[in-house]
Structure formats: structure tokens, C-alpha cells
Design a protein around this motif. Structure first.
Motif, PDB file in Angstrom:
ATOM      1  N   ASP A 130      -0.101 -22.198   1.862  1.00 38.63           N
ATOM      2  CA  ASP A 130       1.053 -23.100   1.886  1.00 38.63           C
ATOM      3  C   ASP A 130       1.564 -23.537   0.515  1.00 38.63           C
ATOM      4  OD1 ASP A 130      -1.323 -24.457   1.700  1.00 38.63           O
ATOM      5  OD2 ASP A 130      -0.830 -25.999   3.157  1.00 38.63           O
ATOM      6  N   ASP A 131       0.914 -23.091  -0.583  1.00 36.59           N
ATOM      7  CA  ASP A 131       1.416 -23.445  -1.918  1.00 36.59           C
ATOM      8  C   ASP A 131       2.387 -22.402  -2.484  1.00 36.59           C
ATOM      9  OD1 ASP A 131      -0.535 -21.493  -2.353  1.00 36.59           O
ATOM     10  OD2 ASP A 131      -1.220 -22.391  -4.230  1.00 36.59           O
ATOM     11  N   VAL A 132       2.689 -21.350  -1.710  1.00 36.80           N
ATOM     12  CA  VAL A 132       3.615 -20.308  -2.166  1.00 36.80           C
ATOM     13  C   VAL A 132       5.037 -20.718  -1.789  1.00 36.80           C
ATOM     14  CG1 VAL A 132       4.211 -17.867  -2.025  1.00 36.80           C
ATOM     15  CG2 VAL A 132       1.812 -18.558  -1.891  1.00 36.80           C
ATOM     16  N   ASP A 133       5.943 -20.628  -2.753  1.00 34.18           N
ATOM     17  CA  ASP A 133       7.330 -21.034  -2.564  1.00 34.18           C
ATOM     18  C   ASP A 133       7.998 -20.214  -1.446  1.00 34.18           C
ATOM     19  OD1 ASP A 133      10.328 -20.764  -3.068  1.00 34.18           O
ATOM     20  OD2 ASP A 133       9.809 -22.348  -4.488  1.00 34.18           O
ATOM     21  N   PRO A 134       8.489 -20.870  -0.389  1.00 35.24           N
ATOM     22  CA  PRO A 134       9.097 -20.155   0.733  1.00 35.24           C
ATOM     23  C   PRO A 134      10.348 -19.355   0.348  1.00 35.24           C
ATOM     24  CG  PRO A 134       8.791 -22.492   1.274  1.00 35.24           C
ATOM     25  CD  PRO A 134       8.422 -22.312  -0.159  1.00 35.24           C
ATOM     26  N   GLU A 135      11.122 -19.873  -0.592  1.00 35.99           N
ATOM     27  CA  GLU A 135      12.329 -19.147  -1.010  1.00 35.99           C
ATOM     28  C   GLU A 135      11.962 -17.871  -1.759  1.00 35.99           C
ATOM     29  OE1 GLU A 135      15.089 -21.682  -3.078  1.00 35.99           O
ATOM     30  OE2 GLU A 135      15.029 -23.189  -1.474  1.00 35.99           O
ATOM     31  N   GLU A 136      10.944 -17.951  -2.606  1.00 35.88           N
ATOM     32  CA  GLU A 136      10.492 -16.754  -3.328  1.00 35.88           C
ATOM     33  C   GLU A 136       9.881 -15.745  -2.365  1.00 35.88           C
ATOM     34  OE1 GLU A 136       8.221 -17.368  -6.910  1.00 35.88           O
ATOM     35  OE2 GLU A 136       9.335 -19.197  -7.360  1.00 35.88           O
ATOM     36  N   LEU A 137       9.160 -16.241  -1.347  1.00 30.99           N
ATOM     37  CA  LEU A 137       8.606 -15.343  -0.319  1.00 30.99           C
ATOM     38  C   LEU A 137       9.724 -14.608   0.410  1.00 30.99           C
ATOM     39  CD1 LEU A 137       5.696 -17.298   1.397  1.00 30.99           C
ATOM     40  CD2 LEU A 137       5.550 -15.107   0.218  1.00 30.99           C
ATOM     41  N   ALA A 138      10.771 -15.336   0.756  1.00 27.61           N
ATOM     42  CA  ALA A 138      11.898 -14.719   1.460  1.00 27.61           C
ATOM     43  C   ALA A 138      12.549 -13.641   0.592  1.00 27.61           C
ATOM     44  CB  ALA A 138      12.917 -15.779   1.864  1.00 27.61           C
ATOM     45  N   ALA A 139      12.675 -13.908  -0.711  1.00 30.80           N
ATOM     46  CA  ALA A 139      13.276 -12.929  -1.630  1.00 30.80           C
ATOM     47  C   ALA A 139      12.372 -11.707  -1.789  1.00 30.80           C
ATOM     48  CB  ALA A 139      13.534 -13.568  -2.990  1.00 30.80           C
ATOM     49  N   TYR A 140      11.050 -11.922  -1.762  1.00 32.54           N
ATOM     50  CA  TYR A 140      10.102 -10.811  -1.918  1.00 32.54           C
ATOM     51  C   TYR A 140      10.072  -9.938  -0.665  1.00 32.54           C
ATOM     52  CZ  TYR A 140       5.855  -8.171  -2.711  1.00 32.54           C
ATOM     53  OH  TYR A 140       4.958  -7.144  -2.877  1.00 32.54           O
ATOM     54  N   GLY A 141      10.040 -10.564   0.503  1.00 30.07           N
ATOM     55  CA  GLY A 141       9.920  -9.815   1.756  1.00 30.07           C
ATOM     56  C   GLY A 141       8.504  -9.936   2.310  1.00 30.07           C
ATOM     57  N   ASN A 142       8.143  -9.037   3.189  1.00 31.68           N
ATOM     58  CA  ASN A 142       6.852  -9.070   3.860  1.00 31.68           C
ATOM     59  C   ASN A 142       5.707  -8.865   2.864  1.00 31.68           C
ATOM     60  OD1 ASN A 142       4.783  -8.990   5.716  1.00 31.68           O
ATOM     61  ND2 ASN A 142       5.317  -6.970   6.497  1.00 31.68           N
ATOM     62  N   VAL A 143       4.777  -9.816   2.790  1.00 33.73           N
ATOM     63  CA  VAL A 143       3.650  -9.718   1.857  1.00 33.73           C
ATOM     64  C   VAL A 143       2.433  -9.054   2.495  1.00 33.73           C
ATOM     65  CG1 VAL A 143       4.377 -11.737   0.541  1.00 33.73           C
ATOM     66  CG2 VAL A 143       2.722 -12.014   2.393  1.00 33.73           C
ATOM     67  N   SER A 144       2.434  -8.975   3.810  1.00 32.75           N
ATOM     68  CA  SER A 144       1.271  -8.435   4.518  1.00 32.75           C
ATOM     69  C   SER A 144       1.016  -6.979   4.109  1.00 32.75           C
ATOM     70  CB  SER A 144       1.506  -8.517   6.028  1.00 32.75           C
ATOM     71  OG  SER A 144       0.389  -8.036   6.717  1.00 32.75           O
ATOM     72  N   GLY A 145      -0.203  -6.721   3.661  1.00 33.01           N
ATOM     73  CA  GLY A 145      -0.568  -5.369   3.244  1.00 33.01           C
ATOM     74  C   GLY A 145      -0.402  -5.103   1.761  1.00 33.01           C
ATOM     75  N   LYS A 146       0.243  -6.009   1.031  1.00 37.74           N
ATOM     76  CA  LYS A 146       0.384  -5.852  -0.425  1.00 37.74           C
ATOM     77  C   LYS A 146      -1.010  -5.735  -1.027  1.00 37.74           C
ATOM     78  CE  LYS A 146       1.724  -6.755  -4.772  1.00 37.74           C
ATOM     79  NZ  LYS A 146       2.049  -5.701  -5.659  1.00 37.74           N
ATOM     80  N   LYS A 147      -1.205  -4.788  -1.935  1.00 33.62           N
ATOM     81  CA  LYS A 147      -2.514  -4.564  -2.548  1.00 33.62           C
ATOM     82  C   LYS A 147      -2.590  -5.238  -3.918  1.00 33.62           C
ATOM     83  CE  LYS A 147      -3.865  -1.874   0.795  1.00 33.62           C
ATOM     84  NZ  LYS A 147      -2.918  -2.232   1.828  1.00 33.62           N
ATOM     85  N   LEU A 148      -3.724  -5.895  -4.157  1.00 33.16           N
ATOM     86  CA  LEU A 148      -4.041  -6.514  -5.443  1.00 33.16           C
ATOM     87  C   LEU A 148      -5.386  -5.970  -5.897  1.00 33.16           C
ATOM     88  CD1 LEU A 148      -3.224 -10.217  -4.511  1.00 33.16           C
ATOM     89  CD2 LEU A 148      -1.851  -8.753  -5.994  1.00 33.16           C
ATOM     90  N   ARG A 149      -5.575  -5.893  -7.194  1.00 31.08           N
ATOM     91  CA  ARG A 149      -6.871  -5.462  -7.738  1.00 31.08           C
ATOM     92  C   ARG A 149      -7.606  -6.660  -8.307  1.00 31.08           C
ATOM     93  NH1 ARG A 149      -3.672  -1.330 -10.431  1.00 31.08           N
ATOM     94  NH2 ARG A 149      -3.978  -2.639 -12.232  1.00 31.08           N
ATOM     95  N   HIS A 150      -8.888  -6.757  -7.957  1.00 28.20           N
ATOM     96  CA  HIS A 150      -9.760  -7.810  -8.483  1.00 28.20           C
ATOM     97  C   HIS A 150     -10.904  -7.088  -9.191  1.00 28.20           C
ATOM     98  CE1 HIS A 150     -11.489 -11.727  -8.875  1.00 28.20           C
ATOM     99  NE2 HIS A 150     -12.581 -11.353  -8.251  1.00 28.20           N
ATOM    100  N   THR A 151     -11.045  -7.298 -10.504  1.00 28.32           N
ATOM    101  CA  THR A 151     -11.890  -6.448 -11.340  1.00 28.32           C
ATOM    102  C   THR A 151     -12.975  -7.219 -12.077  1.00 28.32           C
ATOM    103  OG1 THR A 151      -9.991  -4.985 -11.668  1.00 28.32           O
ATOM    104  CG2 THR A 151     -11.787  -4.773 -13.229  1.00 28.32           C
ATOM    105  N   TYR A 152     -14.116  -6.556 -12.231  1.00 25.75           N
ATOM    106  CA  TYR A 152     -15.234  -7.061 -13.038  1.00 25.75           C
ATOM    107  C   TYR A 152     -15.603  -5.990 -14.056  1.00 25.75           C
ATOM    108  CZ  TYR A 152     -15.669 -10.649  -9.521  1.00 25.75           C
ATOM    109  OH  TYR A 152     -15.408 -11.699  -8.690  1.00 25.75           O
ATOM    110  N   LEU A 153     -15.801  -6.419 -15.315  1.00 25.02           N
ATOM    111  CA  LEU A 153     -16.198  -5.506 -16.389  1.00 25.02           C
ATOM    112  C   LEU A 153     -17.626  -5.810 -16.821  1.00 25.02           C
ATOM    113  CD1 LEU A 153     -13.005  -5.555 -18.646  1.00 25.02           C
ATOM    114  CD2 LEU A 153     -13.702  -3.788 -17.016  1.00 25.02           C
TER     115      LEU A 153
END
Length: 156
Positions: free
Chosen positions: A61-84
Motif C-alpha cells: 500500500d505504499d506504492v503510488d496508485p497513479e504511478e502504478l496505473a501509468a506502469y500497468g500490470n506489475v504481476s509477474g515483473k521480475k527483479l533480481r536480488h543478489t549476494y556477492l
């Protein structure tokens, strides 16, 4: 949408799409983490790199709804989380910090059992969920280009 429909578009009409808005997202580990060699371009130091591919399930709920609407569907978007993990034998302290941070991610944030071996926990991580903070990072070569990237993680 069909790519052949885009063949008549003028290149100047193709605009850079918005990046994933900053904020927290519920994410799941998409597949078994990748383990690969990584050499820093800046320092030339070689690391083992463990990369988790995270799949966005929903925005918090901290994500801006207007920016979400401009981005589109976020479901399935891939992010990388890395450890070195440094391979330098004189850098044991940083290695131990990294292994502790990975352990903390697996046990505290993904909720996996502390009594597993590391290889078991990595395998069991697939499908496990946590919160990921998405932040924006400017391209070092061109600060007008901004990338979304995974930041800190937290338990659900």
C-alpha cells in the motif's frame, strides 16, 4: 498485441516505458537461484554471485496508485536480488557478512527453517515469499535513464 503491428511505427514514436514505481512489493522466488562467477569492472576482484529471480505478486500500500496505473500490470515483473561472496582469502570478514545476510534472507525473510543446509535452503526457497523494496537507480553513463532495482527485503 502483435509485433508485426509495430513494424510500421516510426522509431521516433517509440518512447521509454515507465519503470516500476518505488515502494514495497510482495514477491516470490521464481526459480532456483543462479550461482555464477562475477568480476568487478571497477576493482577486478572476483566474486561468487548468488542471484535470486523474484517475481512480483502485488504492490504493497505504499506504492503510488497513479504511478502504478501509468506502469500497468506489475504481476509477474521480475527483479533480481543478489549476494556477492568475495574469493579473496584476505577478505574473510566481508565473506562472513555476506553469508550471514544470505542466511538471514532465507530464514527470517523467506521463513525457511534454520536447521537446513545452505544447498537445501536454496532449493527450498523457490516459491517462498517476502517483501522487497523497489528503488530507482540512474544509469552511470546517462543519468536520464533510470532503472528499477530490488533493495532491502523483509518478511511478510
Amino acid at each position: 498485441m502483435n509485433f508485426t503491428e509495430s513494424l510500421d511505427r516510426r522509431l521516433e514514436d517509440v518512447k521509454r516505458p515507465p519503470v516500476l514505481p518505488v515502494g514495497h512489493y510482495v514477491c516470490a522466488v521464481h526459480k532456483h537461484p543462479d550461482l555464477e562467477d562475477f568480476e568487478s569492472k571497477k576493482t577486478g576482484v572476483t566474486f561468487d554471485r548468488v542471484t535470486f529471480t523474484m517475481s512480483v505478486l502485488s504492490p504493497h500500500d505504499d506504492v503510488d496508485p497513479e504511478e502504478l496505473a501509468a506502469y500497468g500490470n506489475v504481476s509477474g515483473k521480475k527483479l533480481r536480488h543478489t549476494y556477492l561472496f568475495s574469493r579473496d582469502p584476505d577478505d574473510k570478514a566481508n565473506y562472513e557478512r555476506s553469508i550471514y545476510n544470505l542466511k538471514r534472507f532465507l530464514s527470517e525473510h523467506l521463513g525457511l527453517s534454520d536447521d537446513m543446509a545452505m544447498n537445501e535452503a536454496l532449493a527450498a526457497s523457490v516459491g517462498a515469499q517476502c517483501l522487497i523494496e523497489v528503488k530507482h537507480r540512474p544509469d552511470p553513463e546517462n543519468p536520464e535513464i533510470v532503472y528499477d532495482e530490488a533493495g532491502r527485503t523483509a518478511p511478510l
